[in-house]
Design a protein around this motif. Structure first.
Motif, PDB file in Angstrom:
ATOM      1  N   ALA A 109       0.362  -3.195 -25.481  1.00 41.02           N
ATOM      2  CA  ALA A 109       0.526  -2.522 -26.774  1.00 41.02           C
ATOM      3  C   ALA A 109       1.812  -1.736 -26.887  1.00 41.02           C
ATOM      4  O   ALA A 109       2.380  -1.616 -27.969  1.00 41.02           O
ATOM      5  N   ASP A 117       1.591  -5.582 -37.782  1.00 43.72           N
ATOM      6  CA  ASP A 117       1.026  -5.145 -36.508  1.00 43.72           C
ATOM      7  C   ASP A 117       0.140  -6.265 -35.987  1.00 43.72           C
ATOM      8  O   ASP A 117      -0.741  -6.752 -36.700  1.00 43.72           O
ATOM      9  N   ARG A 151      -7.863  -6.753 -41.337  1.00 45.33           N
ATOM     10  CA  ARG A 151      -7.104  -7.592 -40.405  1.00 45.33           C
ATOM     11  C   ARG A 151      -7.453  -9.048 -40.644  1.00 45.33           C
ATOM     12  O   ARG A 151      -8.604  -9.380 -40.896  1.00 45.33           O
ATOM     13  N   GLY A 209       9.339  -5.018 -37.397  1.00 49.81           N
ATOM     14  CA  GLY A 209       8.003  -4.451 -37.445  1.00 49.81           C
ATOM     15  C   GLY A 209       7.256  -4.796 -38.719  1.00 49.81           C
ATOM     16  O   GLY A 209       6.553  -3.962 -39.286  1.00 49.81           O
ATOM     17  N   THR A 239      -2.683  -2.697 -30.819  1.00 54.22           N
ATOM     18  CA  THR A 239      -1.725  -3.474 -31.606  1.00 54.22           C
ATOM     19  C   THR A 239      -0.300  -3.070 -31.241  1.00 54.22           C
ATOM     20  O   THR A 239      -0.073  -2.031 -30.623  1.00 54.22           O
ATOM     21  N   ARG A 240       0.631  -3.904 -31.643  1.00 52.33           N
ATOM     22  CA  ARG A 240       2.046  -3.584 -31.501  1.00 52.33           C
ATOM     23  C   ARG A 240       2.793  -4.173 -32.689  1.00 52.33           C
ATOM     24  O   ARG A 240       2.323  -5.146 -33.304  1.00 52.33           O
ATOM     25  N   PRO A 241       3.942  -3.605 -33.042  1.00 47.95           N
ATOM     26  CA  PRO A 241       4.714  -4.172 -34.151  1.00 47.95           C
ATOM     27  C   PRO A 241       5.271  -5.546 -33.785  1.00 47.95           C
ATOM     28  O   PRO A 241       5.666  -5.793 -32.647  1.00 47.95           O
ATOM     29  N   ALA A 283       7.861  -1.916 -28.040  1.00 42.89           N
ATOM     30  CA  ALA A 283       7.614  -1.298 -29.340  1.00 42.89           C
ATOM     31  C   ALA A 283       8.740  -0.359 -29.720  1.00 42.89           C
ATOM     32  O   ALA A 283       9.440   0.146 -28.897  1.00 42.89           O
ATOM     33  N   ARG A 332       1.106  -1.259 -42.331  1.00 43.19           N
ATOM     34  CA  ARG A 332       1.547  -2.647 -42.172  1.00 43.19           C
ATOM     35  C   ARG A 332       0.346  -3.584 -42.153  1.00 43.19           C
ATOM     36  O   ARG A 332      -0.730  -3.216 -41.672  1.00 43.19           O
ATOM     37  N   GLU A 346      -2.158  -6.292 -40.736  1.00 39.57           N
ATOM     38  CA  GLU A 346      -2.596  -6.492 -39.357  1.00 39.57           C
ATOM     39  C   GLU A 346      -2.991  -7.944 -39.127  1.00 39.57           C
ATOM     40  O   GLU A 346      -3.658  -8.562 -39.962  1.00 39.57           O
TER      41      GLU A 346
END
Length: 302
Positions: A298, A290, A47, A287, A111-113, A302, A75, A77
């Motif tokens: 979170a 993340d 990340r 997306g 996390t979230r997209p 989404a 994805r 981060e």
């Protein structure tokens, strides 16, 4: 650099006591954050945490997208500690403003997209997290890019630069081709500016597209028509509270793609960073990354 530099001792101490394995690197020049983010995966990091404002985040997401996949082939981060003059991406994500609280979120497991806008111009591709635009707002962004003092790059500086540019700016003839869920649409006309937004905010808290979502696979486009300089002076302050959406020469359209052509010399910006001049093709990468968020956020959108 800037305010983020002064946070360095506090962040270093917080990391030392957190048990998190991390490297703290300070950028030295424009573009450095992008290079560091692109190299993060090769350095073994899963990340990248951007400590700074929207310009720093802009560089980091472009570095992440250039590098490709994130941890375990997923994805990329991203974590964010808002420490800039605008912090529009952080606003859209409802991140804490207190640096150490934000750092805890940025290092956390929730996390979230996050969608990213994509701009293609002369064979080059750049991504943006908050918003971009062409016309008057891009001219202001170009002026702001030359400012060095912190107050000049904050809300006061932005407002003063806006007033100064209004005295000499002339509205531009633009040709827009929009791809919406309802079909293709063409708009030709004279505009003060056209903004394309991934989230609600830009320009240091202006609610340019108040209903924009960072996770819907769409961009909101704010079309500000042939408003006079006097009219613009009256309306621009209202953007902070989204009052502009009721103006008869303002329209907001939700799109998947947008192509803009126009008069020579018409500037473009992404996340407040000058991109160049028209033409430009805009789309969205749903997306794309993340992003770390508070646990209660979170699952939102989404």
């Amino acid at each position: 650099m800037g305010h983020a530099h002064h946070l360095e001792p506090r962040i270093r101490d917080s990391l030392a006591g957190s048990g998190v394995e991390a490297r703290l690197l300070e950028t030295r020049e424009p573009g450095h954050a992008e290079r560091l983010a692109a190299a993060a995966a090769d350095l073994g990091h899963d990340r990248v945490v951007a400590v700074g404002g929207d310009g720093t985040i802009h560089e980091v997401v472009n570095g992440l997208m250039a590098a490709g996949l994130g941890p375990n082939g997923g994805r990329p981060e991203l974590g964010i500690v808002p420490a800039g003059s605008g912090n529009d991406v952080a606003r859209s994500l409802n991140l804490p403003r207190a640096p150490l609280e934000a750092l805890g979120v940025a290092l956390g497991g929730s996390t979230r997209p996050l969608d990213l806008g994509r701009a293609a111009q002369d064979g080059e591709v750049r991504f943006f997290a908050a918003a971009g635009g062409t016309g008057f707002d891009a001219q202001v962004a170009y002026t702001m890019a030359t400012k060095t003092a912190r107050w000049q790059r904050g809300r006061a500086g932005y407002f003063l630069a806006t007033l100064n540019e209004l005295r000499r700016y002339r509205n531009r003839e633009l040709r827009l081709r929009l791809a919406t869920d309802e079909g293709a649409r063409a708009i030709d006309g004279r505009f003060l500016f056209v903004a394309f937004a991934n989230g609600p905010f830009y320009g240091g808290g202006m609610q340019i597209c108040p209903d924009a979502s960072i996770a819907d696979g769409l961009l909101d486009v704010c079309l500000v028509g042939d408003i006079s300089r006097l009219g613009a002076m009256r309306e621009l302050p209202g953007i902070y509270r989204a009052a502009h959406v009721d103006h008869p020469l303002v329209e907001i359209v939700r799109v998947r793609e947008l192509a803009i052509e126009g008069q020579a010399g018409t500037r473009v910006h992404l996340d407040g960073e000058p991109l160049g001049e028209l033409p430009v093709q805009i789309s969205v990468r749903q997306g794309a990354v993340d992003v770390a968020v508070p646990p209660q956020s979170a699952s939102v959108g989404a």
